[in-house]
Each structure stands twice: as structure tokens, then as C-alpha cells.
Design a protein around this motif. Structure first.
Motif, PDB file in Angstrom:
ATOM      1  N   GLN A 117      29.082  -9.044  86.415  1.00 10.92           N
ATOM      2  CA  GLN A 117      29.531  -7.829  85.722  1.00 10.92           C
ATOM      3  C   GLN A 117      29.131  -7.873  84.254  1.00 10.92           C
ATOM      4  O   GLN A 117      28.855  -6.836  83.646  1.00 10.92           O
ATOM      5  CB  GLN A 117      31.050  -7.665  85.876  1.00 10.92           C
ATOM      6  CG  GLN A 117      31.564  -6.366  85.267  1.00 10.92           C
ATOM      7  CD  GLN A 117      32.946  -6.010  85.752  1.00 10.92           C
ATOM      8  OE1 GLN A 117      33.436  -6.563  86.737  1.00 10.92           O
ATOM      9  NE2 GLN A 117      33.609  -5.086  85.068  1.00 10.92           N
ATOM     10  N   THR A 118      29.091  -9.078  83.688  1.00 10.02           N
ATOM     11  CA  THR A 118      28.673  -9.194  82.293  1.00 10.02           C
ATOM     12  C   THR A 118      27.230  -8.729  82.117  1.00 10.02           C
ATOM     13  O   THR A 118      26.901  -8.007  81.171  1.00 10.02           O
ATOM     14  CB  THR A 118      28.828 -10.645  81.819  1.00 10.02           C
ATOM     15  OG1 THR A 118      30.219 -10.982  81.827  1.00 10.02           O
ATOM     16  CG2 THR A 118      28.275 -10.841  80.409  1.00 10.02           C
ATOM     17  N   ASP A 139      33.351  -0.252  90.057  1.00 10.74           N
ATOM     18  CA  ASP A 139      33.766  -1.512  90.677  1.00 10.74           C
ATOM     19  C   ASP A 139      34.466  -1.172  91.995  1.00 10.74           C
ATOM     20  O   ASP A 139      35.651  -0.869  92.020  1.00 10.74           O
ATOM     21  CB  ASP A 139      34.711  -2.282  89.750  1.00 10.74           C
ATOM     22  CG  ASP A 139      35.117  -3.623  90.350  1.00 10.74           C
ATOM     23  OD1 ASP A 139      34.903  -3.832  91.566  1.00 10.74           O
ATOM     24  OD2 ASP A 139      35.655  -4.463  89.605  1.00 10.74           O
ATOM     25  N   GLU A 142      37.858  -2.819  92.850  1.00 13.50           N
ATOM     26  CA  GLU A 142      39.035  -2.351  92.115  1.00 13.50           C
ATOM     27  C   GLU A 142      39.225  -0.845  92.267  1.00 13.50           C
ATOM     28  O   GLU A 142      40.213  -0.299  91.772  1.00 13.50           O
ATOM     29  CB  GLU A 142      38.904  -2.703  90.631  1.00 13.50           C
ATOM     30  CG  GLU A 142      38.878  -4.198  90.344  1.00 13.50           C
ATOM     31  CD  GLU A 142      40.259  -4.837  90.425  1.00 13.50           C
ATOM     32  OE1 GLU A 142      41.255  -4.135  90.217  1.00 13.50           O
ATOM     33  OE2 GLU A 142      40.322  -6.044  90.733  1.00 13.50           O
ATOM     34  N   SER A 144      37.756   1.417  90.660  1.00 14.28           N
ATOM     35  CA  SER A 144      37.864   1.894  89.285  1.00 14.28           C
ATOM     36  C   SER A 144      36.476   2.231  88.770  1.00 14.28           C
ATOM     37  O   SER A 144      35.464   1.802  89.341  1.00 14.28           O
ATOM     38  CB  SER A 144      38.490   0.814  88.405  1.00 14.28           C
ATOM     39  OG  SER A 144      37.568  -0.254  88.257  1.00 14.28           O
ATOM     40  N   LEU A 146      34.598   2.227  84.917  1.00 18.46           N
ATOM     41  CA  LEU A 146      34.591   2.066  83.463  1.00 18.46           C
ATOM     42  C   LEU A 146      33.595   3.070  82.894  1.00 18.46           C
ATOM     43  O   LEU A 146      32.440   3.104  83.320  1.00 18.46           O
ATOM     44  CB  LEU A 146      34.148   0.652  83.092  1.00 18.46           C
ATOM     45  CG  LEU A 146      35.243  -0.381  82.863  1.00 18.46           C
ATOM     46  CD1 LEU A 146      34.654  -1.788  82.901  1.00 18.46           C
ATOM     47  CD2 LEU A 146      35.941  -0.164  81.526  1.00 18.46           C
ATOM     48  N   LEU A 153      35.526   2.740  72.362  1.00 17.81           N
ATOM     49  CA  LEU A 153      35.856   1.802  73.425  1.00 17.81           C
ATOM     50  C   LEU A 153      35.653   2.471  74.779  1.00 17.81           C
ATOM     51  O   LEU A 153      35.867   3.676  74.918  1.00 17.81           O
ATOM     52  CB  LEU A 153      37.319   1.368  73.306  1.00 17.81           C
ATOM     53  CG  LEU A 153      37.654   0.335  72.236  1.00 17.81           C
ATOM     54  CD1 LEU A 153      39.167   0.145  72.160  1.00 17.81           C
ATOM     55  CD2 LEU A 153      36.975  -0.993  72.526  1.00 17.81           C
ATOM     56  N   LEU A 156      38.845   2.790  81.188  1.00 21.38           N
ATOM     57  CA  LEU A 156      38.937   2.306  82.565  1.00 21.38           C
ATOM     58  C   LEU A 156      39.745   3.326  83.364  1.00 21.38           C
ATOM     59  O   LEU A 156      40.941   3.497  83.128  1.00 21.38           O
ATOM     60  CB  LEU A 156      39.609   0.930  82.587  1.00 21.38           C
ATOM     61  CG  LEU A 156      39.793   0.283  83.956  1.00 21.38           C
ATOM     62  CD1 LEU A 156      38.478   0.172  84.713  1.00 21.38           C
ATOM     63  CD2 LEU A 156      40.425  -1.099  83.808  1.00 21.38           C
TER      64      LEU A 156
ATOM     65  N   SER B 116      38.834 -10.872  88.732  1.00 22.88           N
ATOM     66  CA  SER B 116      38.254  -9.541  88.567  1.00 22.88           C
ATOM     67  C   SER B 116      37.987  -9.276  87.094  1.00 22.88           C
ATOM     68  O   SER B 116      38.912  -9.164  86.294  1.00 22.88           O
ATOM     69  CB  SER B 116      39.195  -8.475  89.110  1.00 22.88           C
ATOM     70  OG  SER B 116      38.837  -7.205  88.567  1.00 22.88           O
ATOM     71  N   GLN B 117      36.716  -9.163  86.740  1.00 18.44           N
ATOM     72  CA  GLN B 117      36.372  -8.880  85.345  1.00 18.44           C
ATOM     73  C   GLN B 117      36.868  -7.493  84.945  1.00 18.44           C
ATOM     74  O   GLN B 117      37.236  -7.268  83.787  1.00 18.44           O
ATOM     75  CB  GLN B 117      34.861  -8.996  85.143  1.00 18.44           C
ATOM     76  CG  GLN B 117      34.451  -8.836  83.675  1.00 18.44           C
ATOM     77  CD  GLN B 117      33.050  -9.326  83.410  1.00 18.44           C
ATOM     78  OE1 GLN B 117      32.473 -10.062  84.219  1.00 18.44           O
ATOM     79  NE2 GLN B 117      32.476  -8.938  82.292  1.00 18.44           N
ATOM     80  N   THR B 118      36.891  -6.568  85.889  1.00 18.49           N
ATOM     81  CA  THR B 118      37.396  -5.226  85.579  1.00 18.49           C
ATOM     82  C   THR B 118      38.865  -5.293  85.183  1.00 18.49           C
ATOM     83  O   THR B 118      39.293  -4.661  84.213  1.00 18.49           O
ATOM     84  CB  THR B 118      37.208  -4.302  86.790  1.00 18.49           C
ATOM     85  OG1 THR B 118      35.807  -4.131  87.013  1.00 18.49           O
ATOM     86  CG2 THR B 118      37.844  -2.944  86.557  1.00 18.49           C
ATOM     87  N   LYS B 119      39.665  -6.073  85.927  1.00 10.30           N
ATOM     88  CA  LYS B 119      41.099  -6.171  85.607  1.00 10.30           C
ATOM     89  C   LYS B 119      41.289  -6.781  84.215  1.00 10.30           C
ATOM     90  O   LYS B 119      42.101  -6.297  83.418  1.00 10.30           O
ATOM     91  CB  LYS B 119      41.792  -7.015  86.678  1.00 10.30           C
ATOM     92  CG  LYS B 119      43.202  -6.598  86.974  1.00 10.30           C
ATOM     93  CD  LYS B 119      43.743  -7.340  88.194  1.00 10.30           C
ATOM     94  CE  LYS B 119      44.177  -6.420  89.306  1.00 10.30           C
ATOM     95  NZ  LYS B 119      43.419  -6.562  90.549  1.00 10.30           N
ATOM     96  N   THR B 121      39.134  -6.804  81.758  1.00 16.03           N
ATOM     97  CA  THR B 121      38.661  -5.814  80.782  1.00 16.03           C
ATOM     98  C   THR B 121      39.741  -4.770  80.537  1.00 16.03           C
ATOM     99  O   THR B 121      40.002  -4.375  79.391  1.00 16.03           O
ATOM    100  CB  THR B 121      37.376  -5.143  81.297  1.00 16.03           C
ATOM    101  OG1 THR B 121      36.387  -6.146  81.483  1.00 16.03           O
ATOM    102  CG2 THR B 121      36.857  -4.084  80.314  1.00 16.03           C
ATOM    103  N   GLY B 122      40.390  -4.330  81.610  1.00 18.62           N
ATOM    104  CA  GLY B 122      41.477  -3.361  81.459  1.00 18.62           C
ATOM    105  C   GLY B 122      42.596  -3.895  80.585  1.00 18.62           C
ATOM    106  O   GLY B 122      43.157  -3.164  79.752  1.00 18.62           O
ATOM    107  N   LEU B 125      41.391  -3.799  76.945  1.00 20.50           N
ATOM    108  CA  LEU B 125      41.398  -2.415  76.442  1.00 20.50           C
ATOM    109  C   LEU B 125      42.833  -1.949  76.179  1.00 20.50           C
ATOM    110  O   LEU B 125      43.096  -1.257  75.190  1.00 20.50           O
ATOM    111  CB  LEU B 125      40.705  -1.485  77.440  1.00 20.50           C
ATOM    112  CG  LEU B 125      39.194  -1.703  77.593  1.00 20.50           C
ATOM    113  CD1 LEU B 125      38.637  -0.849  78.731  1.00 20.50           C
ATOM    114  CD2 LEU B 125      38.460  -1.396  76.292  1.00 20.50           C
ATOM    115  N   ASP B 139      32.631 -15.236  79.317  1.00 17.03           N
ATOM    116  CA  ASP B 139      32.117 -15.399  80.675  1.00 17.03           C
ATOM    117  C   ASP B 139      31.355 -16.721  80.729  1.00 17.03           C
ATOM    118  O   ASP B 139      30.174 -16.790  80.368  1.00 17.03           O
ATOM    119  CB  ASP B 139      31.198 -14.230  81.037  1.00 17.03           C
ATOM    120  CG  ASP B 139      30.681 -14.333  82.469  1.00 17.03           C
ATOM    121  OD1 ASP B 139      30.819 -15.413  83.082  1.00 17.03           O
ATOM    122  OD2 ASP B 139      30.136 -13.334  82.970  1.00 17.03           O
ATOM    123  N   LEU B 146      31.866 -11.132  75.221  1.00 21.59           N
ATOM    124  CA  LEU B 146      31.963  -9.708  74.912  1.00 21.59           C
ATOM    125  C   LEU B 146      33.040  -9.545  73.848  1.00 21.59           C
ATOM    126  O   LEU B 146      34.168 -10.011  74.021  1.00 21.59           O
ATOM    127  CB  LEU B 146      32.361  -8.918  76.162  1.00 21.59           C
ATOM    128  CG  LEU B 146      31.243  -8.300  76.990  1.00 21.59           C
ATOM    129  CD1 LEU B 146      31.748  -7.932  78.372  1.00 21.59           C
ATOM    130  CD2 LEU B 146      30.663  -7.077  76.298  1.00 21.59           C
TER     131      LEU B 146
END
Lengths: 186, 186
Positions: A117-118, A139, A142, A144, A146, A153, A156, B116-119, B121-122, B125, B139, B146
Motif C-alpha cells: 500500500q505504501t 482497499d 476494508e 473503504s 482513500l 489531507l 478515508l 491493515s495499512q488503511t486502518k 492511516t485512518g 488522519l 513501513d 509517510l
């Protein structure tokens, strides 16, 4: 898994015979990297997004897997959206085989299992910093999305959240509508 | 793998007897979710960051795994950085056992395998939107960081890139210095 080629220059990378094989290769931070296979969810979401965007506005067109080379990087986003007057044409007015050499107005990436994902985030940020006005990162695990827009910013979004599109495209989509495209049984 | 508890309210979640077990549980979007185990790289990076930040400025202190509850979410970032005058104390001047109920000035998350990178990230944020001034997302697989700051796109940093810290903290760190902490043999 993604596979990395030896360090090379962008010019040398673009001459490699295998970079348009499937999955395509990208050139990121000085090396070639093959995209991972997407799988069924990836394929279905990609198809659905292309169809929805193509139907929404005749002034824009969505393309799956179009190579975009700019800013010393060569990426192949899952979907890019271009204005009609941006389409690269040959002398007969056909779309050329090669990719584009500018940042697409809108770029969409769909995470695959085992994809970094990075790395994908880095590609979206690269597009935004070079002129893209919108980036989506889906994603499927999830459920979701982004949403990246310049100078702010990311957001999500989940469920009933409405997705921002390019201002001039009248497309109403919620996150749950997009992931609803995955369902096949009643 | 993370485990999800049934949907609940934040108040009910905070009463659950097991949420401070290790790995800790977080409350995100209406449900409890257990953080994944971090592993050796995660542990080493967390320790190194806490030590570096604690040494950099006596006006700030770094805390691993401190619960932060605000904005209808309860998260346990890998590292949070607080100004001394923000530390929650009891009558005897000791740091209280409970967590904080405001957004920390600086929040750091380190991706674990299978997280989960999305979680994550959330969560970052969420902190930035509630007052945090800086967020880092490490990472270890990509050896990248990041960096999130308010009202702008995140920056993806590598190698010799210098890491932004809080303006008032004089800490000079490059990405490669941080990941260099993982090396044990000469």
C-alpha cells in the motif's frame, strides 16, 4: 509478490521488451517493479469504475492500465481518467498505442492482495504532485476508499459516504455502491 | 490477524475488562478491534523512536502504547509525543494510569506484518483532524516513512530524506538512520 529489476535509468527501462507484459512493470525510484496480479475483486472493481465514469460524462474517458510516464517515474494505474482533448492521437486520429507523458486528471488504484500500500500511495502522491486533481485508493478488504486531492489531507470514506469526483463530472457514487458491484448472488 | 468485537458504544467498550491486554484493543467506527502483534522490527523501532525523542527535548516526552480517546474513537498508537504541560497527573503528581482524552501533538505508527495499512492511516488522519500536528507512518518492508501534517498531502520519505519533527523539537533524523537501528551485526 512484486519482482524488482536491477537499478536502471527511465530511458533504459522503457526499452525493456517485457514491461508491457501482464501484470505491467512500473519504474519507481530508479528501479523496475512488476505490479502484482489483481484477482477477481480487483478486476470487477476496475471494470465497474471504467464503465461508470465513461457513462457519466462524454467529455471524459476512463482507461484501465494506461502507462503514464512523467517526473522520472513510469506508472500504470488501474484506471486513469482523461479529458477528450488530452487523448494522444496519431495522424489518422486513432488513440496511440503508447501511454501518456503527463499526469492524468484523475487516477484510481485498487489494492491487490500482497500489494504494498505504501508503494501505491507513493504513486498516487506522485501523480497529485505533478498535476492530477484527484486520486482514489480502493482497499477491498476494508471496503473503504482513500480520496486524495491537492494540498489537503486525504479523506478515508466508508459506507454511505459520497465520493468526490472531478468537479465537472456529474457522477454520484457512494463507497457502498462501488463495493456492491462485487456481489453476484441475490 | 486482528479480531473484531461486536458493535458497541465507546462507553461500553471502555468498560470491557480485556481492552488493555497485549496487544491492546482500539475502538474504531463503532467496534472494538485488537491491534496485531508487532514483532521484532516493530519493537526495535518503537524503542528507538521513544529513546531518540526523549533525548531530543526535555519539554516533550514520548510514550509507547498510550491510549488516546477522543472524537468517538479510542486508539493506542505505537508512540505518542506529549508536551510536559499536557501530561495527565494525579494528586501526588504521578502520571495517571489511564490514557489521555485529547489528540497528542505527534503520533507515530509502525506497520506490523498483516496489519491493515488503511486502518492505521485512518487512525492517523483521525488524530490530525482532532489537533495532532504531526503523524509518522513507518513501513519497515518498504523502509519508508509517510509523514502527515495538517492541511497538506502526506510526504513519502526514503533513505537520506530528513524527517520533519515538531518545529520546536531539535531532532535531526533521516529515514535511513531510523531503519539503521534494526541492524545488529557489523
Amino acid at each position: 509478490m512484486t519482482i524488482a529489476a536491477p537499478k536502471t535509468t527511465l530511458q533504459a527501462f522503457l526499452q525493456l521488451p517485457y514491461i508491457e507484459e501482464s501484470p505491467a512493470w512500473e519504474y519507481i525510484n530508479g528501479e523496475g517493479v512488476q505490479k502484482p496480479m489483481g484477482g477477481g475483486k480487483h478486476s470487477t472493481l476496475q471494470k465497474g469504475l471504467v464503465a461508470a465514469i465513461d457513462q457519466a460524462d462524454t467529455r471524459y474517458e476512463a482507461f484501465p492500465e494506461l502507462r503514464c510516464t512523467f517526473g522520472n517515474r513510469s506508472v500504470v494505474p488501474d484506471v486513469v481518467v482523461l479529458a477528450n482533448n488530452q487523448l494522444p492521437l496519431d495522424e489518422s486520429g486513432d488513440i496511440i498505442s503508447a501511454g501518456i507523458e503527463f499526469a492524468p486528471a484523475w487516477v484510481i488504484e485498487i489494492l491487490s492482495p500482497a500489494q504494498s500500500q505504501t508503494k501505491v500511495t507513493g504513486n498516487i502522491l506522485h501523480c497529485l504532485r505533478h498535476g492530477s486533481r484527484l486520486g482514489w485508493l480502493l482497499d477491498p478488504n476494508e471496503r473503504s476508499i482513500l480520496v486524495y486531492q491537492p494540498d489537503r489531507l486525504p479523506d478515508l470514506l466508508f459506507g454511505a459516504d459520497q465520493l468526490p469526483t472531478l468537479d465537472e463530472i456529474a457522477l454520484q457514487l457512494s463507497v457502498e455502491t462501488v463495493y456492491g458491484w462485487l456481489r453476484r448472488t441475490s
